[in-house]
Design a protein around this motif. Structure first.
Motif, short mmCIF file in Angstrom:
data_model
loop_
_atom_site.label_atom_id
_atom_site.label_comp_id
_atom_site.label_asym_id
_atom_site.label_seq_id
_atom_site.Cartn_x
_atom_site.Cartn_y
_atom_site.Cartn_z
N ASP A 1 15.25 97.25 74.34
CA ASP A 1 16.57 97.77 73.87
C ASP A 1 17.53 98.11 74.67
O ASP A 1 18.94 97.99 74.65
CB ASP A 1 16.30 99.01 72.97
CG ASP A 1 17.42 99.64 72.17
OD1 ASP A 1 17.75 99.04 71.14
OD2 ASP A 1 17.86 100.72 72.64
N ARG A 2 17.44 98.63 75.84
CA ARG A 2 18.38 99.37 76.70
C ARG A 2 18.93 98.14 77.63
O ARG A 2 20.05 98.18 77.97
CB ARG A 2 17.47 100.29 77.78
CG ARG A 2 17.30 101.35 76.94
CD ARG A 2 18.10 102.13 75.80
NE ARG A 2 19.45 102.42 76.59
CZ ARG A 2 20.65 102.44 75.84
NH1 ARG A 2 20.45 102.44 74.41
NH2 ARG A 2 21.83 102.78 76.34
N ALA B 1 21.36 96.76 75.40
CA ALA B 1 22.71 97.79 75.26
C ALA B 1 23.51 97.91 76.55
O ALA B 1 24.50 98.15 76.64
CB ALA B 1 22.10 99.13 74.80
N ARG B 2 22.89 97.58 77.46
CA ARG B 2 23.41 97.69 78.81
C ARG B 2 23.75 96.49 79.32
O ARG B 2 24.24 96.49 80.58
CB ARG B 2 22.49 98.36 79.93
CG ARG B 2 21.95 99.95 79.57
CD ARG B 2 23.25 100.62 80.32
NE ARG B 2 23.01 102.21 80.22
CZ ARG B 2 23.69 103.31 80.83
NH1 ARG B 2 24.89 102.72 81.37
NH2 ARG B 2 23.16 104.29 80.98
N HIS B 3 24.02 95.44 78.71
CA HIS B 3 24.20 94.25 78.90
C HIS B 3 23.55 93.67 80.19
O HIS B 3 24.20 93.16 80.99
CB HIS B 3 25.88 94.18 79.10
CG HIS B 3 26.72 94.78 77.85
ND1 HIS B 3 26.64 94.14 76.62
CD2 HIS B 3 27.39 95.74 77.79
CE1 HIS B 3 27.32 94.75 75.98
NE2 HIS B 3 27.67 95.80 76.49
N ASP C 1 17.75 104.51 82.05
CA ASP C 1 17.64 104.92 80.64
C ASP C 1 16.35 105.05 80.06
O ASP C 1 15.65 106.18 79.40
CB ASP C 1 18.31 104.29 79.62
CG ASP C 1 19.87 104.24 79.74
OD1 ASP C 1 20.51 105.14 80.63
OD2 ASP C 1 20.47 103.20 79.58
#
Length: 467
Positions: free
Chosen positions: A424-425, A428-430, A439
């Motif tokens: 997921d991160r 979200a962090r591209h 994270d």
């Protein structure tokens, strides 16, 4: 071989240390095998022309088999005797290892890894319970503090051993390396490990509990693994079915008139409940970090398996140093003091990894890992000593199975959950790899805080030793 009884003497003598060394060989094989093979996943994929999704089952099948086998270890030891069950488990593990080396396809390798995992799941709890009975309550703490360091060293030694083996030999040696260790363990155990009378020859096997617990755990872990792979339908079915089966087991365990495979009531009796929570969360934190850091070093920094193992080495050094301290203080200091201090050190050693996106230098990583290793050594052995020194000998095997199950499940669930968070991160962090890992490590810190809360319910004082 004649039966020997547990010695009441306080001294941890040469014969006891020899027995501990022999029994820990089984734990060593079981714990290090997973990390050795994980290093060779890419090599195995090339060898068998398998996709990444297919070859990941080499690791997943082993893990599911381990989780499936652990619950039955207590009943087997009670019914057949710990030494006999341990020897058979080593034999099953070795048979699986030899067959893995002879695999002709990815399917055959996965099947033989299941056989390996069934043996591996029985080894640690049976070995610990047998050692605790032989040592007796007065010596359990110090001898457990020596053997408990082995699972902490395997994530460090595994990548190094796997990298070295693949650099010098072909892939079958990832499995053949187990054979000389296992054969030596069997020969030494037959000569030096005493035969203890089974504690309950008449205990009937909890068939309904086995049908609900072991498959329920395996299905739950599978479901969480599928979450990490993005298979929503399989993940939903797996997690839902797993939770339903485990709920059914708890209800069965509370209502049955017989002896359940693992008695849920055990966790309501101090100090096992608090100890179980500590080991569950510790497993999630330790194994979760073991999953995250090698992945970061290799994908984020481009290190080889050998380089990754070297950078992880300070954690093993810290664990070894911590085990020496615990061995000298475990009978002098309140167990809660040791465990709370250990959890605090693990937390302090985890926080720096939340700053990976700020260019954390190798020196800081090494110091953080050294601190984590030292702290981890101060948790496992005291927690197990709390339990083993406060329960009757006839309960040790089942309590050992319960504790090892929680630690294993905690590790499995923690790894699966952190894999989902990382995925997921990354989105979200591209695809900013360091930031995504940073994270994710905040979640590891959260698990550590949860473990810290659980340790506050551990006993303040040392147990009174039974003769």
């Amino acid at each position: 071989m004649t039966e020997k009884t547990a010695a009441p003497a306080e001294k941890v003598d040469g014969p006891l240390l020899r027995i501990a060394f022999i029994l820990v060989l089984g734990t060593f094989m079981a714990s290090i095998d997973a990390t050795i093979v994980s290093v060779g996943i890419d090599t195995l994929a090339d060898e068998f022309h398998a996709s990444l999704a297919e070859i990941q089952w080499v690791s997943t099948a082993y893990l599911l088999a381990v989780v499936t086998a652990v619950p039955a270890s207590g009943w087997l030891a009670d019914r057949l005797g710990g030494r006999r069950v341990w020897l058979v488990a080593v034999g099953v593990f070795l048979c699986g290892s030899a067959l893995c080396a002879l695999s002709w396809s990815v399917t055959s390798l996965i099947v033989f890894r299941v056989l390996q995992g069934l043996g591996a799941g029985v080894l640690p709890p049976t070995g610990q319970a047998l050692l605790a009975r032989i040592a007796g309550p007065a010596r359990t703490g110090r001898v457990i503090s020596v053997v408990a360091v082995v699972p902490l060293l395997s994530p460090v030694l595994g990548p190094l051993a796997g990298g070295a083996l693949l650099g010098a030999a072909s892939w079958p040696w990832l499995f053949l390396v187990n054979l000389p260790v296992g054969v030596a363990a069997i020969l030494l155990a037959r000569r030096h490990v005493p035969v203890l009378e089974p504690t309950s020859r008449r205990a009937a096997f909890d068939v309904r509990g086995a049908v609900l617990l072991s498959p329920g755990l395996a299905v739950l872990v599978f479901g969480l693994t599928e979450v990490a792979h993005g298979n929503t339908a399989a993940a939903t079915v797996g997690v839902s079915a797993g939770l339903l089966m485990l709920s059914g087991f708890v209800v069965h365990g509370l209502r049955t008139r017989g002896t359940p495979l693992i008695d849920p009531r055990l966790f309501t009796r101090p100090p096992l409940g608090a100890a179980a929570l500590a080991l569950l969360v510790l497993g999630a934190s330790v194994f979760g970090t073991t999953f995250l850091l090698p992945l970061y070093f290799q994908s984020g920094r481009g290190l080889s398996a050998w380089g990754t193992g070297l950078l992880l080495a300070p954690q093993g050094l810290g664990a070894a140093a911590g085990s020496v301290l615990v061995n000298r203080t475990i009978d002098k200091v309140a167990p809660r003091t040791l465990v709370v201090t250990g959890v605090t050190l693990v937390l302090a050693g985890t926080v720096p990894f939340t700053q990976l996106d700020h260019g954390l230098p190798d020196t800081a990583i090494a110091l953080a890992l050294l601190l984590r290793g030292f702290g981890m050594a101060m948790i496992g052995a005291p927690v197990m000593n709390i339990v083993y020194s406060r329960i009757e000998p006839q309960q040790i095997a089942r309590a050992s199975g319960a504790l090892n199950l929680l630690n294993t499940v905690g590790g499995s669930l923690g790894t699966a959950a952190l894999a989902v968070v990382l995925q997921d991160r990354l989105g979200a962090r591209h695809q900013d790899v360091p930031a995504a890992f940073a994270d994710t490590f905040w979640w590891v810190v959260g698990l550590g805080l949860l473990a810290a809360a659980g340790t506050t319910r551990l006993p303040r004082t040392r147990a009174l030793r039974r003769a």
